[in-house]
Design an enzyme around this catalytic site. Structure first.
Site, short mmCIF file in Angstrom:
data_model
loop_
_atom_site.label_atom_id
_atom_site.label_comp_id
_atom_site.label_asym_id
_atom_site.label_seq_id
_atom_site.Cartn_x
_atom_site.Cartn_y
_atom_site.Cartn_z
N ASP A 13 0.82 -1.22 0.00
CA ASP A 13 0.00 0.00 0.00
C ASP A 13 0.85 1.27 0.00
OD1 ASP A 13 -2.30 -1.59 0.23
OD2 ASP A 13 -2.03 -1.68 2.39
N LYS A 16 2.05 2.32 -5.00
CA LYS A 16 2.71 1.85 -6.22
C LYS A 16 1.87 2.14 -7.45
CE LYS A 16 3.03 -2.34 -4.59
NZ LYS A 16 2.68 -2.11 -3.17
N GLY A 40 -4.56 -4.25 -4.79
CA GLY A 40 -5.61 -3.46 -5.42
C GLY A 40 -5.19 -2.01 -5.45
N HIS A 41 -5.45 -1.35 -6.55
CA HIS A 41 -5.27 0.09 -6.52
C HIS A 41 -6.31 0.78 -7.37
CE1 HIS A 41 -2.23 -1.21 -9.54
NE2 HIS A 41 -2.87 -0.32 -10.24
N GLN A 225 2.19 -6.01 -3.27
CA GLN A 225 2.47 -6.00 -1.82
C GLN A 225 3.80 -5.27 -1.56
OE1 GLN A 225 1.44 -9.37 -3.14
NE2 GLN A 225 -0.55 -8.46 -2.87
P1 IMP Z 1 -2.79 -12.58 1.88
O1 IMP Z 1 -1.83 -12.11 0.86
O2 IMP Z 1 -4.22 -12.30 1.55
O3 IMP Z 1 -2.56 -14.02 2.27
O4 IMP Z 1 -2.54 -11.74 3.24
C1 IMP Z 1 -1.33 -11.91 4.00
C2 IMP Z 1 -0.89 -10.58 4.60
O5 IMP Z 1 -0.48 -9.70 3.55
C3 IMP Z 1 -1.99 -9.83 5.37
O6 IMP Z 1 -1.39 -9.11 6.42
C4 IMP Z 1 -2.52 -8.84 4.33
O7 IMP Z 1 -3.11 -7.71 4.93
C5 IMP Z 1 -1.23 -8.49 3.61
N1 IMP Z 1 -1.46 -8.05 2.22
C6 IMP Z 1 -1.76 -8.81 1.15
N2 IMP Z 1 -1.88 -8.06 0.05
C7 IMP Z 1 -1.64 -6.80 0.42
C8 IMP Z 1 -1.59 -5.56 -0.29
O8 IMP Z 1 -1.78 -5.48 -1.49
N3 IMP Z 1 -1.31 -4.46 0.46
C9 IMP Z 1 -1.05 -4.53 1.79
N4 IMP Z 1 -1.08 -5.66 2.50
C10 IMP Z 1 -1.37 -6.78 1.82
#
Ligand code: IMP
Length: 431
Positions: A13, A16, A40-41, A225
């Site tokens: 977040d 990007k 997501g953006h 991420q």
């Molecule tokens: P997952 O990727 O859904 O398995 O989530 C694992 C961890 O990564 C959690 O803490 C989510 O909040 C974090 N996370 C996954 N995708 C994003 C993103 O695009 N931005 C910020 N945090 C993310």
């Protein structure tokens, strides 16, 4: 540089989306190497709002090619919805504009159910995933039982793999988690139909990328991420299930590291995190709430309020070490306007000893107390600054101090959500 990786230098977040949008103008081809619709953006272009989870936002430029590479885990339903919305609005007129890796793993309904059931079972120890099935899908890939995009084009092969997976997953879902089972036939029919629709986009994306490099195209690799969410190097287990670092961008895309010209890290002028896990500079006070409100720090995928804190230099230094950064794009500097003092964490104190590096263990992270430097803030609205010299002296000093304590040049400063609210100090595609 002809090929540039842009990735998150913190916990995701970082903004990007905007940086990729700016750099997309200079690139011919934009590649998404890893992650899934956990990312997501939102982009606002000429007053129109677009939300992207899987397709690179470069798709809005009709002349650019976009690639969803093999390292991405694809929820076909989400992807097809994105494709349909773009088409309805007059984009993606030519299917050849979007290439999807034949070897990308596919998210099935049981991945999503398992993700949710597991989090529920963990209770207060939950990771705080996005509940999109990302982890379970990557697990199947590593266990070599995953279903890939190419399998959807081979009905018999798909049926066999789906049956084998359902046998195990339904056992778990029903007997271990006490939940509902996933039926074979409707799932099979649904996913065969998805394969049929995605067929025109499915290719050998590694080969396509190689051909693009050979013809002299400029490539932008859009990381998902952030570095601290990397499965190997992040704050495990509070991480995502893929390699979010520069190496992961190469593996996910099927491109050799020697073909990459440089890596740009995106970092906020402060820090945020969604989900659980360590966050040494987290603010629990009014100042944290102020940053959350002013920075609109609510997740674009899940809507969750983001945890907010001061800039953490050891984290960005770590991101520099792991990714070999050629520069940092600093976002949301405008959010800090009006704060009388701004703090920067320059090191940690762990058990009374000063440490310059991020701890490797969760226990180390939990014990880490930030060592802060406090700098003068600025009152001015900086959203119309377009040159570094337009910024108030104290804001300039803040940015320069961040460069010193991270050891990375700040090549771009973002001062608002709009594309033009940006100070470009050096363009990596022109370097
Ligand atoms: P997952 O990727 O859904 O398995 O989530 C694992 C961890 O990564 C959690 O803490 C989510 O909040 C974090 N996370 C996954 N995708 C994003 C993103 O695009 N931005 C910020 N945090 C993310």
């Amino acid at each position: 540089m002809r090929s540039v990786i842009v990735l998150g230098a913190q916990w995701g977040d970082e903004g990007k989306g905007k940086i990729v949008d700016i750099y997309s103008e200079f690139a011919d081809t934009i590649v998404r190497p890893t992650g899934g619709n956990n990312a997501g953006h939102t982009l606002v272009v000429k007053g129109e709002k677009f939300v992207f989870h899987l397709i690179p936002s470069g798709i809005l430029h009709p002349g650019k090619k976009c690639v969803i590479a093999n390292g991405v885990v694809i929820d076909p339903k989400v992807l097809l919805t994105e494709i349909d919305r773009l088409k309805e609005r007059g984009f993606l007129k030519d299917d050849a504009q979007l290439k999807i890796g034949l070897l990308a793993n596919i998210i099935l309904p049981y991945h999503i159910l398992l993700d949710k059931a597991r989090e529920e079972k963990l209770g207060s120890r939950k990771i705080g995933t996005t509940a999109r099935g990302i982890g379970p899908c990557y697990e199947d890939k590593i266990a070599r039982i995953g279903i890939r995009a190419c399998d959807l084009l081979l009905p018999e092969m798909f049926a066999e793999k789906l049956r084998a997976n359902l046998e195990l997953k339904n056992f778990l879902l029903k007997n271990y988690f006490g939940g509902e089972e996933v039926p074979f036939q409707p799932t099979y029919d649904e996913y065969i139909a998805y394969g049929e629709r995605l067929k025109t986009h499915l290719i050998d994306t590694s080969l396509f990328i190689e051909e693009e490099i050979q013809r002299g195209a400029k490539l932008l690799f859009e990381g998902a991420q952030g570095t601290l969410l990397d499965i190997d190097h992040g704050t495990y287990p509070f991480v995502t299930s893929s390699n979010t670092t520069a190496g992961g961008a190469c593996t996910g895309s099927g491109v050799g590291p020697t073909k990459i010209g440089g890596v740009i890290g995106v970092s906020k002028a402060y820090a945020t995190r969604v989900g659980g896990g360590p966050f040494p500079t987290e603010l629990f006070d009014e100042e944290g709430q102020k940053i959350r409100d002013r920075g609109n720090e609510y997740g674009s995928t899940t809507g969750r309020p983001r945890r907010c804190g001061w800039f953490d230099a050891p984290v960005v230094r770590y991101a520099n070490r792991l990714n070999g950064l050629a520069g940092v794009a600093l976002t949301k500097l405008d959010v800090l306007s009006g704060l009388p003092r701004v703090k920067v964490c320059v090191a940690y104190e762990i058990d009374g000893v000063r440490r310059e590096e991020v701890p490797l263990s969760l226990a180390g992270f939990e014990a880490a107390k930030p060592v802060y430097e406090s700098l003068d803030g600025w009152k001015e609205d900086i959203s119309s600054a377009r040159e570094f010299g337009d910024l108030p002296k104290t804001a300039q000093k803040y940015v320069r101090r961040l460069e010193e304590v991270t050891g990375v040049e700040i090549i771009l400063v973002s001062v608002g959500a709009d594309r033009n609210q940006t100070i470009i100090r050096r363009n990596p595609f022109r370097a």
